[in-house]
Scaffold this active site. Structure first.
Site, PDB file in Angstrom:
ATOM      1  N   GLU A   1       3.328  -0.592   8.008  1.00 24.45           N
ATOM      2  CA  GLU A   1       3.194  -1.644   7.003  1.00 24.45           C
ATOM      3  C   GLU A   1       4.506  -2.397   6.819  1.00 24.45           C
ATOM      4  O   GLU A   1       4.525  -3.635   6.728  1.00 24.45           O
ATOM      5  CB  GLU A   1       2.740  -1.060   5.667  1.00 24.45           C
ATOM      6  CG  GLU A   1       2.498  -2.137   4.608  1.00 24.45           C
ATOM      7  CD  GLU A   1       2.050  -1.597   3.266  1.00 24.45           C
ATOM      8  OE1 GLU A   1       1.608  -2.415   2.427  1.00 24.45           O
ATOM      9  OE2 GLU A   1       2.132  -0.367   3.039  1.00 24.45           O
TER      10      GLU A   1
ATOM     11  N   HIS B   1       0.843  -1.202   0.000  1.00 19.57           N
ATOM     12  CA  HIS B   1       0.000   0.000   0.000  1.00 19.57           C
ATOM     13  C   HIS B   1       0.875   1.248   0.000  1.00 19.57           C
ATOM     14  O   HIS B   1       0.611   2.185  -0.754  1.00 19.57           O
ATOM     15  CB  HIS B   1      -0.907  -0.019   1.229  1.00 19.57           C
ATOM     16  CG  HIS B   1      -1.793   1.174   1.353  1.00 19.57           C
ATOM     17  ND1 HIS B   1      -2.780   1.458   0.432  1.00 19.57           N
ATOM     18  CD2 HIS B   1      -1.848   2.167   2.281  1.00 19.57           C
ATOM     19  CE1 HIS B   1      -3.415   2.567   0.792  1.00 19.57           C
ATOM     20  NE2 HIS B   1      -2.854   3.020   1.898  1.00 19.57           N
TER      21      HIS B   1
ATOM     22  N   PHE C   1      -8.498   5.427   5.644  1.00 21.72           N
ATOM     23  CA  PHE C   1      -9.095   6.090   6.790  1.00 21.72           C
ATOM     24  C   PHE C   1     -10.310   5.295   7.270  1.00 21.72           C
ATOM     25  O   PHE C   1     -11.016   4.670   6.476  1.00 21.72           O
ATOM     26  CB  PHE C   1      -9.550   7.500   6.409  1.00 21.72           C
ATOM     27  CG  PHE C   1      -8.431   8.500   6.262  1.00 21.72           C
ATOM     28  CD1 PHE C   1      -7.114   8.158   6.515  1.00 21.72           C
ATOM     29  CD2 PHE C   1      -8.708   9.803   5.866  1.00 21.72           C
ATOM     30  CE1 PHE C   1      -6.093   9.089   6.382  1.00 21.72           C
ATOM     31  CE2 PHE C   1      -7.700  10.739   5.734  1.00 21.72           C
ATOM     32  CZ  PHE C   1      -6.391  10.389   5.990  1.00 21.72           C
TER      33      PHE C   1
END
Length: 404
Positions: free
Chosen positions: A312, A301, A392
């Site tokens: 991540e 991502h 989000f």
């Protein structure tokens, strides 16, 4: 044990700042060429690096009425869908429409249309009667269905920056359940509008202006300081394997696993130990009948933010160490919000199909101990590849693609 997923990918369509068309985008990635350019949105705003589609002439690619009555985020998706269908050798005039689903994701939908119409209203001008049809998120799959004669399930997905990937996973679930034979699934976003850049600037989320705007998007790099806003769309043609075999379609990859979770931690920040994304990956791998050791490649991502990339990367280090290669397309294409997961899913399928991993642009000083592909593309055996998406609201999605 859950049934083995039966969804395969038979067509891809991408529109991005790397170019209009899957080949154009893929070649931009292989070249490791950043696409960000600085452009002011208003006289009051400081020029910010953004990643815009360079060659999408809506008047030429979308028929007149559709171009006038739709927002840019829909128009980008129309082009991507047309390419995907052509690649899959599917003619909407010949299919059984009740067996065709359309599932599309977006984070902000027609936000540029909404901003322009609010400006008209403030200035005493009439608001367009098409404002809601151009702005509403559900209008994208609705418009695609209308253009393509698809009367099966029609869904809009809004899971922030995971929207496009989530849409693909949901579409695959419907195919595996026998609800449809074909699904057009993906995401689209055209968010480069003054209110959006102003809001992200206030959140300190965007990369700072640089003398070289192309150097601003720096996933996993020690000098990263935020993401670069981009626009784009991707559509995947998904089919049940039996349906694809019956028409002798070329299968690019199999969608072997889909995991989706919520962090339930913070409205904008990811969970500090990546718990939600870790669980999404575990679900996708379990569906695929695989373990972390089976993963050859990860499309991360990685948006270029300090906190998000660190979380991540730590998770990927725990799960895969240096066993799997890692790439992050946002170094080239910027962050396309709700379209990002779909674009990166399409790129992961392309990597599986070609057994090749594109490099991450601007990754000059890796901040983490992973097997990053940098500089030049890497040819390798890819039996199973993952693509991760987060957003989000604590949204997480993982998709697992295999070569057969």
């Amino acid at each position: 044990m859950p049934p083995t997923p039966q969804t395969v990918v038979t067509g891809l369509g991408i529109v991005s700042s790397g170019g209009t068309g899957t080949d154009a985008t893929w070649q931009s990635l292989l070249a490791g060429r950043p696409t960000a350019r600085a452009m002011p949105l208003t006289a009051e705003q400081t020029p910010l690096p953004t990643c815009r589609v360079p060659d999408h002439d809506s008047a030429r690619r979308v028929s007149g009425a559709w171009a006038r009555r739709t927002d840019r985020y829909s128009q980008l998706a129309f082009t991507a869908a047309d390419e995907a269908l052509a690649a899959a050798r599917l003619d909407p005039g010949c299919w059984e429409p009740t067996r065709v689903a359309v599932v599309m994701g977006t984070a902000l939908a027609g936000v540029a249309t909404l901003q322009s119409q609010i400006t008209h209203q403030i200035r005493g001008r009439k608001v367009s009667p098409l404002t809601i049809p151009m702005f509403a998120p559900n209008m994208l799959p609705g418009q695609l269905a209308l253009r393509l004669n698809a009367t099966g399930p029609n869904l809009a997905v809004a899971t922030a920056c995971a929207s496009g990937a989530t849409a693909i996973g949901i579409a695959a679930q419907m195919i595996d359940a026998g609800t449809c034979d074909i699904a057009l699934a993906g995401g689209s976003e055209a968010p480069i509008a003054p209110v959006v850049t102003a809001a992200f600037t206030r959140m300190n989320a965007l990369a700072a202006p640089r003398a070289d705007p192309g150097a601003a998007s720096r996933p996993f790099d020690a000098d990263r300081d935020g993401f670069v806003l981009g626009e784009g769309a991707a559509v995947l043609v998904l089919e049940h394997s039996v349906h694809a075999a019956a028409r002798k379609a070329t299968v690019l990859a199999r969608l072997a696993g889909f995991g989706a979770t919520a962090d339930s931690h913070h409205i904008t920040d990811p969970h500090p130990d990546g718990a939600g994304l870790s669980q999404a990956i575990a679900i996708a791998l379990r569906q695929a009948g695989a373990s972390p050791l089976d993963v050859d490649h990860v499309n991360a991502h990685a948006t270029g933010t300090l906190k998000g990339d660190a979380i991540e990367a730590a998770l990927l280090e725990r799960l895969f160490g240096r066993h799997a290669t890692v790439t992050a397309p946002k170094g080239t294409l910027g962050h396309t919000l709700g379209a990002a997961g779909a674009i990166e899913a399409a790129l992961t399928v392309r990597a599986v199909a070609e057994q090749q991993v594109p490099p991450t642009a601007n990754l000059d000083r890796p901040d983490f101990d992973l097997d990053f592909v940098t500089g030049t593309p890497r040819s390798q055996r890819i039996r199973l590849a993952l693509t991760n998406s987060s957003g989000f609201g604590g949204q997480n999605t993982a998709l697992a693609f295999t070569s057969s």
